[in-house]
Design a protein around this motif. Sequence first.
Motif, PDB file in Angstrom:
ATOM      1  N   ASN A   9       0.813  -1.219   0.000  1.00 42.56           N
ATOM      2  CA  ASN A   9       0.000   0.000   0.000  1.00 42.56           C
ATOM      3  C   ASN A   9       0.847   1.270   0.000  1.00 42.56           C
ATOM      4  O   ASN A   9       0.398   2.311  -0.481  1.00 42.56           O
ATOM      5  CB  ASN A   9      -0.942  -0.006   1.207  1.00 42.56           C
ATOM      6  CG  ASN A   9      -2.081  -0.998   1.047  1.00 42.56           C
ATOM      7  OD1 ASN A   9      -2.739  -1.045   0.010  1.00 42.56           O
ATOM      8  ND2 ASN A   9      -2.300  -1.809   2.070  1.00 42.56           N
ATOM      9  N   ASN A  12      -6.488   5.067   7.116  1.00 41.50           N
ATOM     10  CA  ASN A  12      -6.604   4.012   8.121  1.00 41.50           C
ATOM     11  C   ASN A  12      -7.476   2.847   7.682  1.00 41.50           C
ATOM     12  O   ASN A  12      -7.883   2.021   8.504  1.00 41.50           O
ATOM     13  CB  ASN A  12      -7.132   4.582   9.433  1.00 41.50           C
ATOM     14  CG  ASN A  12      -8.492   5.263   9.275  1.00 41.50           C
ATOM     15  OD1 ASN A  12      -9.079   5.258   8.187  1.00 41.50           O
ATOM     16  ND2 ASN A  12      -8.978   5.846  10.347  1.00 41.50           N
ATOM     17  N   ASP A  13      -7.789   2.806   6.384  1.00 44.97           N
ATOM     18  CA  ASP A  13      -8.610   1.715   5.868  1.00 44.97           C
ATOM     19  C   ASP A  13      -8.115   1.353   4.478  1.00 44.97           C
ATOM     20  O   ASP A  13      -8.318   2.115   3.530  1.00 44.97           O
ATOM     21  CB  ASP A  13     -10.076   2.146   5.819  1.00 44.97           C
ATOM     22  CG  ASP A  13     -10.986   1.047   5.280  1.00 44.97           C
ATOM     23  OD1 ASP A  13     -10.499  -0.067   4.998  1.00 44.97           O
ATOM     24  OD2 ASP A  13     -12.192   1.304   5.129  1.00 44.97           O
ATOM     25  N   PRO A  14      -7.478   0.187   4.309  1.00 41.07           N
ATOM     26  CA  PRO A  14      -6.953  -0.170   2.986  1.00 41.07           C
ATOM     27  C   PRO A  14      -8.043  -0.287   1.928  1.00 41.07           C
ATOM     28  O   PRO A  14      -7.779  -0.103   0.749  1.00 41.07           O
ATOM     29  CB  PRO A  14      -6.245  -1.508   3.236  1.00 41.07           C
ATOM     30  CG  PRO A  14      -6.823  -2.034   4.495  1.00 41.07           C
ATOM     31  CD  PRO A  14      -7.170  -0.846   5.320  1.00 41.07           C
ATOM     32  N   PHE A  15      -9.289  -0.558   2.327  1.00 37.29           N
ATOM     33  CA  PHE A  15     -10.376  -0.695   1.351  1.00 37.29           C
ATOM     34  C   PHE A  15     -10.802   0.658   0.774  1.00 37.29           C
ATOM     35  O   PHE A  15     -11.340   0.723  -0.330  1.00 37.29           O
ATOM     36  CB  PHE A  15     -11.584  -1.379   2.004  1.00 37.29           C
ATOM     37  CG  PHE A  15     -11.349  -2.823   2.319  1.00 37.29           C
ATOM     38  CD1 PHE A  15     -11.491  -3.801   1.347  1.00 37.29           C
ATOM     39  CD2 PHE A  15     -10.964  -3.205   3.595  1.00 37.29           C
ATOM     40  CE1 PHE A  15     -11.263  -5.137   1.642  1.00 37.29           C
ATOM     41  CE2 PHE A  15     -10.741  -4.537   3.895  1.00 37.29           C
ATOM     42  CZ  PHE A  15     -10.886  -5.517   2.925  1.00 37.29           C
ATOM     43  N   SER A  16     -10.572   1.736   1.531  1.00 35.53           N
ATOM     44  CA  SER A  16     -10.977   3.068   1.051  1.00 35.53           C
ATOM     45  C   SER A  16      -9.784   3.920   0.650  1.00 35.53           C
ATOM     46  O   SER A  16      -9.929   5.119   0.385  1.00 35.53           O
ATOM     47  CB  SER A  16     -11.772   3.792   2.140  1.00 35.53           C
ATOM     48  OG  SER A  16     -10.963   4.033   3.283  1.00 35.53           O
ATOM     49  N   GLN A  47      -9.856   7.755  -0.856  1.00 34.57           N
ATOM     50  CA  GLN A  47      -9.328   8.890  -0.096  1.00 34.57           C
ATOM     51  C   GLN A  47      -8.285   9.666  -0.906  1.00 34.57           C
ATOM     52  O   GLN A  47      -8.262  10.898  -0.887  1.00 34.57           O
ATOM     53  CB  GLN A  47      -8.714   8.405   1.214  1.00 34.57           C
ATOM     54  CG  GLN A  47      -9.737   7.995   2.266  1.00 34.57           C
ATOM     55  CD  GLN A  47      -9.049   7.614   3.563  1.00 34.57           C
ATOM     56  OE1 GLN A  47      -8.330   6.620   3.620  1.00 34.57           O
ATOM     57  NE2 GLN A  47      -9.267   8.393   4.601  1.00 34.57           N
ATOM     58  N   ASP A  60      -1.723   5.793   8.929  1.00 33.41           N
ATOM     59  CA  ASP A  60      -1.944   4.856  10.027  1.00 33.41           C
ATOM     60  C   ASP A  60      -1.267   3.560   9.605  1.00 33.41           C
ATOM     61  O   ASP A  60      -1.814   2.797   8.797  1.00 33.41           O
ATOM     62  CB  ASP A  60      -3.445   4.650  10.262  1.00 33.41           C
ATOM     63  CG  ASP A  60      -3.745   3.712  11.416  1.00 33.41           C
ATOM     64  OD1 ASP A  60      -2.906   2.830  11.704  1.00 33.41           O
ATOM     65  OD2 ASP A  60      -4.819   3.844  12.021  1.00 33.41           O
ATOM     66  N   ALA A 119      -2.941   0.144   9.292  1.00 28.29           N
ATOM     67  CA  ALA A 119      -3.830  -0.081   8.154  1.00 28.29           C
ATOM     68  C   ALA A 119      -3.070  -0.089   6.836  1.00 28.29           C
ATOM     69  O   ALA A 119      -3.272  -0.971   5.994  1.00 28.29           O
ATOM     70  CB  ALA A 119      -4.916   0.996   8.129  1.00 28.29           C
TER      71      ALA A 119
END
Length: 579
Positions: free
Chosen positions: A16, A153-157, A161, A180, A183
């Motif tokens: 990521n 803080n959310d790999p899916f979003s 973002q 973060d 995440a």
Amino acid sequence: MTFSNLYGNPPCVADNYQLIIDTLTEWGIHLYTGVTGGGVIHLLKHLKPLEDLPFHDPSFLTLGEYSAGFVPLGYYLASGRIAAAVATTGAATKLITCGLSDAKLHDIPAVFIVPVSGSHTEGFSPLQDTSVYGSNAVAQLRAELGDAVFVLNDPFSLTAQLAAAKAMLDRSRPVVLVLDNEAVGAPLMEYSMPLPEEETVAEDDYLDAFVASFRKTAADKRVVVLVGEEMARYPQAKQLTTQLCEQLQAAAIWSINGANAVSQDNPYGYGYISFGGNDKAMALFNSLGEQDVLVVLGACPDEYTINFSGFKAAHTYFLGNIFEAYGLVDNSLRHVATGGYDHVHGPLDVLLSALISAGQRYPFANRPVAKAPADLNDTPFAMPREGYVNMATLYQRLNKWWPAHSLGVDDVCLAYKDRQYVTQRPNDNINFYSLYRGSAMGGAFGVAVGAKLADVDRPVFLFTGDGCFRLFSGSLGEVSQLGIVIFLLNNESLSIVEQGLEKVLPDIAAPHYHARVAAIDYCAIARACGWDAARLQPDLGNLEELLHRMETQGQRSLLIEVPVDHQQELGQNPRLKNL
């Protein structure tokens, strides 16, 4: 040009962090600068160290956090391209975001990347605690930037973002990407690059309505054009503002940075206003009233431009293309204008071209203004005491010398008040910038570094003071081979303060101004950091030699120490009335 490389090639790992770098690369971001550390090591391992210039791959330059935070600002001003500043958790974040403040205040898109302590560490007193129990870093950042702070803080979003962050940058806003690591360090998800938004342009009927309104409002009225720094972002700005003034026979005045959108040959150029302002320009601005129309070209009504006085014309047209730019309230300057007001949103070159073309087809009926006089000041320049450089003479000599396509930066020192007062008009060979709204002493050094990295062949000059020098001198070594030229004004004083307090607190003894700065050997410091250095003689006897050295010096950066009399007062400081 080569920077020292102490690092091997980073491993190529698809994660990521690489997604973030790849996405920013798609946006055209190739320069990262700052200091590595625990919170950002996994991101920075994907970047090459900045070695050879010019560079094309995403690269990282290690530079002290305070200066690094200003580098993206200079990079953008010099090239129109976006860069990123990076710092690790805690106090380093506070240092790097000094530049963030000026990016916001001057509507400069830039990316700031900082980490936060992992959620699993809350309550366990982590080093450089950024949680609600520590510095509460995210809340602090959002207090200044609001929804331009993105906590990853959310790999899916993550991609969504980043796309939202790109939309903010497209609106000339700086953004903060908060890592973060719990995440971001999660397994890589499938992703695709967000598509860039198409630029909107003003419709023809919208332009027709604007021209018709202006034609009616300006009839039998004097027209004054206030040129702001947003206008300077357009490649043909100087030609357009000259054509507009000539078409309307309208007077032009400008802000500190708006000068970069005005040609030195504009026959209707009356000068800078307010801080460091010229007498003719100030007299014109103060005379605005019921018989005037004011056209504001992307100018912010900041204290150094209008000094809380407002726009007192019968009607004000504000032309701007930055949504919710700094200085606007509810996306408007209605609160500043005392008369009628129209806010015209659109690309400034398109709007000016519409007025110019309309005037060519059918001349406007506004009252013509006399062409500006050769001398825009009413009083002679103050003289220095013996043993000091006459700064008025130095600014005038340099103004005749500047190489073509140069860029200058004024730090928070006497230069950012005095230079424009002395030279009176912009110089078509050099654009000068001052990020004065945050009033961050020493930040101009990072701006100069960013400008030079944007175009290594472009001559870059920095005027700074001995007080400002204290805030960036530790970073001189990293850019000793960049070819920057610094004029360091050495007067053993925080002179903006000292000159002001002599008027604001005339009955207070000078030691209580707390404005004295210790004398140190600036040339020795510069040489120890790998720079070339020289002292300018008080009579300017070695100036020609130094100018020749600047023309032929090549990669090595140069510091020129200038002995300055803090009592030589040149440019005006109307802000003193507010203190």
